[in-house]
Motif scaffolding. Structure first.
Motif, PDB file in Angstrom:
ATOM      1  N   UNK A  29      -1.304   8.292  -0.124  1.00 30.79           N
ATOM      2  CA  UNK A  29      -2.509   7.951   0.325  1.00 30.79           C
ATOM      3  C   UNK A  29      -3.795   9.024   0.067  1.00 30.79           C
ATOM      4  N   UNK A  30      -5.011   8.459  -0.163  1.00 38.04           N
ATOM      5  CA  UNK A  30      -6.070   9.696  -0.038  1.00 38.04           C
ATOM      6  C   UNK A  30      -5.827  10.625  -1.186  1.00 38.04           C
ATOM      7  N   UNK A  31      -6.077  11.846  -0.981  1.00 43.16           N
ATOM      8  CA  UNK A  31      -6.160  12.791  -1.855  1.00 43.16           C
ATOM      9  C   UNK A  31      -4.705  13.383  -2.003  1.00 43.16           C
ATOM     10  N   UNK A  32      -3.846  12.974  -1.148  1.00 41.40           N
ATOM     11  CA  UNK A  32      -2.436  13.393  -1.135  1.00 41.40           C
ATOM     12  C   UNK A  32      -1.669  12.769  -2.356  1.00 41.40           C
ATOM     13  N   UNK A  33      -0.793  13.533  -3.030  1.00 45.23           N
ATOM     14  CA  UNK A  33       0.040  12.613  -3.938  1.00 45.23           C
ATOM     15  C   UNK A  33       1.159  13.587  -3.847  1.00 45.23           C
ATOM     16  N   UNK A  34       2.427  12.755  -3.740  1.00 49.42           N
ATOM     17  CA  UNK A  34       3.649  13.344  -3.483  1.00 49.42           C
ATOM     18  C   UNK A  34       4.311  13.166  -4.949  1.00 49.42           C
ATOM     19  N   UNK A  55       0.946  -1.090   0.118  1.00 48.19           N
ATOM     20  CA  UNK A  55      -0.098  -0.134  -0.120  1.00 48.19           C
ATOM     21  C   UNK A  55       1.031   1.198  -0.110  1.00 48.19           C
ATOM     22  N   UNK A  56       0.271   2.402  -0.322  1.00 45.14           N
ATOM     23  CA  UNK A  56       0.955   3.671  -0.221  1.00 45.14           C
ATOM     24  C   UNK A  56       0.817   4.671  -1.390  1.00 45.14           C
ATOM     25  N   UNK A  57       0.081   4.028  -2.398  1.00 44.49           N
ATOM     26  CA  UNK A  57       0.086   4.799  -3.666  1.00 44.49           C
ATOM     27  C   UNK A  57      -1.639   5.068  -3.763  1.00 44.49           C
ATOM     28  N   UNK A  58      -1.843   5.845  -4.617  1.00 39.06           N
ATOM     29  CA  UNK A  58      -3.211   6.279  -4.764  1.00 39.06           C
ATOM     30  C   UNK A  58      -3.417   6.642  -6.436  1.00 39.06           C
ATOM     31  N   UNK A  59      -4.635   6.329  -7.156  1.00 36.96           N
ATOM     32  CA  UNK A  59      -4.939   6.706  -8.091  1.00 36.96           C
ATOM     33  C   UNK A  59      -6.071   7.900  -8.160  1.00 36.96           C
ATOM     34  N   UNK A  60      -5.887   9.105  -8.306  1.00 40.18           N
ATOM     35  CA  UNK A  60      -6.882  10.019  -8.432  1.00 40.18           C
ATOM     36  C   UNK A  60      -7.924  10.000  -7.195  1.00 40.18           C
ATOM     37  N   UNK A  61      -6.950   9.801  -6.032  1.00 38.30           N
ATOM     38  CA  UNK A  61      -7.680   9.712  -4.851  1.00 38.30           C
ATOM     39  C   UNK A  61      -8.147   8.541  -4.415  1.00 38.30           C
ATOM     40  N   UNK A  62      -8.046   7.361  -5.085  1.00 41.06           N
ATOM     41  CA  UNK A  62      -8.820   6.043  -4.772  1.00 41.06           C
ATOM     42  C   UNK A  62      -7.233   5.082  -4.402  1.00 41.06           C
ATOM     43  N   UNK A  78      -8.076  -2.102 -21.046  1.00 40.70           N
ATOM     44  CA  UNK A  78      -7.408  -1.685 -22.171  1.00 40.70           C
ATOM     45  C   UNK A  78      -7.085  -0.198 -21.927  1.00 40.70           C
ATOM     46  N   UNK A  79      -7.697   0.611 -20.880  1.00 39.77           N
ATOM     47  CA  UNK A  79      -7.519   1.814 -20.334  1.00 39.77           C
ATOM     48  C   UNK A  79      -6.294   1.876 -19.598  1.00 39.77           C
ATOM     49  N   UNK A  80      -5.389   3.118 -19.883  1.00 44.80           N
ATOM     50  CA  UNK A  80      -4.240   3.095 -19.092  1.00 44.80           C
ATOM     51  C   UNK A  80      -4.305   4.113 -18.203  1.00 44.80           C
ATOM     52  N   UNK A  81      -3.854   3.688 -17.025  1.00 45.52           N
ATOM     53  CA  UNK A  81      -3.778   4.738 -15.827  1.00 45.52           C
ATOM     54  C   UNK A  81      -2.363   4.703 -15.281  1.00 45.52           C
ATOM     55  N   UNK A  82      -2.238   5.844 -14.567  1.00 46.25           N
ATOM     56  CA  UNK A  82      -0.973   6.392 -14.062  1.00 46.25           C
ATOM     57  C   UNK A  82      -1.337   6.606 -12.446  1.00 46.25           C
ATOM     58  N   UNK A  83      -0.676   5.959 -11.450  1.00 47.56           N
ATOM     59  CA  UNK A  83      -0.782   6.020 -10.174  1.00 47.56           C
ATOM     60  C   UNK A  83       0.137   7.440  -9.491  1.00 47.56           C
ATOM     61  N   UNK A  84      -0.053   7.579  -8.339  1.00 46.03           N
ATOM     62  CA  UNK A  84       0.709   8.553  -7.598  1.00 46.03           C
ATOM     63  C   UNK A  84       0.979   7.979  -6.109  1.00 46.03           C
ATOM     64  N   UNK A  85       2.314   8.489  -5.526  1.00 41.06           N
ATOM     65  CA  UNK A  85       2.675   8.033  -4.392  1.00 41.06           C
ATOM     66  C   UNK A  85       1.899   8.895  -3.190  1.00 41.06           C
TER      67      UNK A  85
END
Length: 445
Positions: free
Chosen positions: A167-172, A101-108, A158-165
């Motif tokens: 949790x929650x709405x916080x993305x470093x 854990x520790x990543x989020x995708x657009x808040x999820x 088939x959709x491509x997504x990018x994740x962020x480091x």
């Protein structure tokens, strides 16, 4: 007397309508609070179904439950591969599923795990996860999304997504150097799983080993790969089997992470060969000399969570009860205020042969009409509000109330409100009884 009571209320229509609206508001609030409380508890319990133990770095049981099952918060420092292997090798353990854990995708929340997760995880009293389209990820850059995430952004296999480091709405940091391709979309479960993104262990770990990360906008729309077919993996379940459970007892099916364990693991879902072994496994984990670990029983952690939220639940129920008392009081005030004005009406009824008991019955029947109308209107208002609020609650909190008939407990609450109204109406009814007795013994002009 029924017809006479109804016509009397119609004659005082505006005041009667205000009284009915007050009762309706109290009924809608009482039932709404009860449904929210019940569905919240059911949703939490359903999300943790099928897991015997959750092992994580030593910490608070509720915190571990919230982080691993609901994607809220985080666990401690982590679990080493040696500790994971020790737990997996215990004779009491039937299966294990590692979690990162520790990543989020657009808040999820984003969960790194093995394909065995989709075989072992259960919800809503033992139901397996099913796929709306596509199937389990079979490559390092594969991802599976819950129904809530897919519906929010229109994702399909088939959709491509990018994740962020973060949790929650916080993305470093945005991991835009390593996008994932969605291989499957889960059916809606009404649990926290609907609001999660799942990627492979190897993909999650490799991503965090890469130091070449660049900041970006965490809420930017990710790039979309051209979708030529609903299921890009020919080995995954075809769309024609949407809703069919993918996987079985064979953990090797579709497991792209076999043989790969990252340097640290955030948590482990554990299934036991026998439920009675749960306490012995807890003791082994607590006494382990390697990592400082906690083995949490989800149901026990849920009970602790209810104890923490009990004050808020009590406050909501007291507020709903106060509104109900206000509604019933308004009805009593209306009936009492009209007694002097209606004294001539009662005298005419007496002259037509009505007894004091008949007049008392008239007041109680009017109160019953007001209570029934208020209850019906309140329940209809609750259904309308639920219809509008249900999609919002499902999207934001994973709660689904649904349009259902009253439960047994709700029926008891409705009956309690009705009886309270009739009981409160006895006060003006007794006054009417005494007035009609006095008026029958003296002449009033």
């Amino acid at each position: 007397m029924l017809k006479l009571s109804l016509k009397s209320l119609i004659n005082r229509g505006f005041v009667a309508l205000l009284t009915v609206l007050g009762i309706a508001l109290s009924v809608a609030l009482i039932l709404g609070v009860e449904r929210l409380r019940t569905e919240a508890r059911a949703g939490f319990a359903n999300s943790a179904s099928g897991i015997d133990l959750i092992v994580a770095a030593r910490g608070n049981d509720v915190q571990i439950l919230m982080a691993t099952v609901f994607g809220v918060g985080s666990t401690g420092t982590g679990i080493s591969p040696e500790s994971y292997q020790m737990i997996s090798d215990l004779p009491q353990v039937s299966w294990t599923v590692p979690l990162l854990m520790g990543d989020n995708h657009r808040g999820y929340p984003v969960i790194g795990t093995s394909a065995a997760y989709f075989d072992r995880f259960r919800h809503s009293g033992g139901q397996p996860l099913a796929f709306r389209s596509g199937g389990v990820f079979r490559s390092e850059d594969g991802a599976v999304v819950g129904a809530g995430v897919a519906d929010a952004f229109g994702y399909v296999p088939g959709s491509v997504i990018v994740n962020a480091h973060g949790s929650g709405q916080v993305a470093f940091e945005i991991h835009d150097e390593a996008p994932f391709t969605i291989s499957g979309v889960l059916e809606r479960t009404g649990t926290a799983t609907d609001r999660m993104v799942f990627v492979s262990l190897k993909g999650f770990d490799t991503l965090h080993q890469n130091t070449a990360r660049q900041p970006a906008d965490p809420f930017a729309t990710p790039p979309q790969a051209p979708v030529t077919q609903q299921n890009p993996d020919p080995d995954a379940a075809p769309d024609g089997h949407a809703g069919e459970h993918i996987g079985g007892d064979d953990d090797t099916a579709g497991d792209a992470d076999r043989g790969h364990l990252p340097g640290t693991i955030n948590a482990i879902y554990v299934g036991l060969t026998d439920k009675i072994a749960v306490l012995s496994v807890q003791r082994i984990v607590a006494g382990y000399r390697g990592d400082a670990l906690s083995a949490v029983m989800p149901y026990v952690a849920l009970l602790q969570l209810w104890s923490l939220t009990g004050t808020a639940e009590t406050a909501l129920r007291l507020m709903a009860a106060a509104v109900a008392v206000a509604g019933v009081t308004g009805m009593v005030v209306m009936l009492s205020a009209a007694l002097e004005v209606r004294r001539r009406e009662f005298a005419i009824l007496r002259s037509a042969g009505a007894t004091p008991v008949d007049i008392l019955t008239l007041i109680l029947i009017e109160a019953a009409f007001l209570m029934i109308a208020g209850i019906v209107l309140g329940y209809m208002a609750l259904l309308v509000i639920t219809g509008f609020a249900d999609p919002v609650l499902a999207e934001s909190f994973g709660l689904r109330i649904g349009l259902t008939w009253p439960t047994f407990r709700e029926a008891l609450l409705i009956l309690a409100v009705f009886c309270s109204g009739l009981l409160a109406a006895v006060v003006p009814a007794i006054r009417v009884y005494r007035m009609t007795l006095a008026d029958g013994l003296s002449m009033r002009l």
